[in-house]
Design an enzyme around this catalytic site. Sequence first.
Site, short mmCIF file in Angstrom:
data_model
loop_
_atom_site.label_atom_id
_atom_site.label_comp_id
_atom_site.label_asym_id
_atom_site.label_seq_id
_atom_site.Cartn_x
_atom_site.Cartn_y
_atom_site.Cartn_z
N LYS A 169 0.92 -1.26 -0.05
CA LYS A 169 0.11 0.16 -0.04
C LYS A 169 1.05 1.11 0.06
CE LYS A 169 -2.95 -3.31 0.00
NZ LYS A 169 -3.73 -3.82 1.03
C1 LIG Z 1 -4.60 -4.97 1.43
C2 LIG Z 1 -5.97 -4.93 1.45
C3 LIG Z 1 -6.63 -5.51 2.65
C4 LIG Z 1 -5.95 -6.01 3.66
O1 LIG Z 1 -4.85 -5.21 4.27
P1 LIG Z 1 -3.82 -5.89 5.39
O2 LIG Z 1 -3.29 -4.62 6.09
O3 LIG Z 1 -2.95 -6.65 4.63
O4 LIG Z 1 -4.90 -6.66 6.47
C5 LIG Z 1 -7.90 -5.26 2.91
N1 LIG Z 1 -8.62 -4.69 1.69
C6 LIG Z 1 -8.25 -4.39 0.74
C7 LIG Z 1 -8.98 -3.86 -0.27
C8 LIG Z 1 -6.92 -4.41 0.43
O5 LIG Z 1 -6.30 -4.03 -0.67
#
Ligand SMILES: *Cc1c(COP(=O)(O)O)cnc(C)c1O
Length: 374
Positions: A182
């Site tokens: 992210k």
């Molecule tokens: C990456 C992602 C998650 C999960 O995030 P984590 O921090 O790895 O638990 C949830 N929803 C979406 C849309 C994502 O892209």
Amino acid sequence: MSRINVMQPWFGPEEVAAVSEVIASGWVAQGPRVAAFEVAFAEAMQAGHGVATSSCTTALHLAMVVAGVRAGDEVVVPSFSFIATTNAPTYVGARPVFADVDPVTGNLTAETVEAVLTDRTRAVVVVDQGGVPVDLDAIRAVTDPRGIVVIEDAACGAGSTYRGRPVGAGADVVTWSFHPRKIVTTGEGGMLTTPHAAWAQRARRLREHAMSVSAADRHASVLAPAEEYPEVGYNYRMTDLQAAVGLVQLGRLPEVVARRREIAATYAKHIGEIPGLRAVADPAWGTCNFQSFWVEVTSAYPLDRDGLLACLAAADISARRGIMAAHRQPAYAGVRHVPLPVTERLTDGTLILPVFHQMSESEQARVIDVLVGA
Ligand SMILES: *Cc1c(COP(=O)(O)O)cnc(C)c1O
């Protein structure tokens, strides 16, 4: 020729110094840095109260609980999302109800949500997929009159805007991810933000075993007060080591988004001249951080999606298949759902191109050469 990754986090000596300071302080678990990161992040997102968690997935679980989602409730989710979006309602015994998405943005719309509402619908999870802002107002026009809570999964959304404000600024509860894939990263980590003080307070307790006195407060007094556990909680805490990194990363966000938008504009210019390829773009109501720069490969292109992925791999370019579809996973094989033609078309026909802060012009030219030459 070196490998081009789909994403690389961007760190500098500032993150190293911040972590060193935390270690030198002797307090590495959830403490003053987590508190400071919560305030800074929630303020930057104009999102009310911040509650840091161990991931976006755990923040989504807490969002279900504070929003009052219970066993037997229905929760509308896009199948076209990372699996965590669908897992969260399942954790509380609710039933995920898949809705289709818009072919241009890849997000839920008022129409696709309305098509699956029932009198058992308790909540809708909207996603800013790949950083594309969802049209939240249009969806709330359908859900608000029915008393349905909208939970915004903004895992990918930090740095995107909706109607002139950061995404998430208009939702009842928003969840964020700080995974390295992210835009802002703490290694692993997440945040729940909400304008409702009572929801924030409950989430803050639930992430720490529902303890009535936080570990940091207990540590601050020589004779720790006795604690109570009024309900069943979890250990979903972030550490001060992570929060220290997050504070530095948050400061980099404007620069990171500006650079990603520059790279995306270069891709868009070239892809616009290639018949059969369509690139993700800003919707009318906001701007993207281009967390995932996805491209749809249509029948007018000489290769299909997997063929193009193979060509990119042969050039040592690590692109990725587009967003997954949860309804096709064995874990949800038994869930009945409406037809999801757009979800299936996008999940089969899209791929994600490399975009990262340090990406050089020559690296991007290598990717574009493959797209043009295929
Ligand atoms: C990456 C992602 C998650 C999960 O995030 P984590 O921090 O790895 O638990 C949830 N929803 C979406 C849309 C994502 O892209």
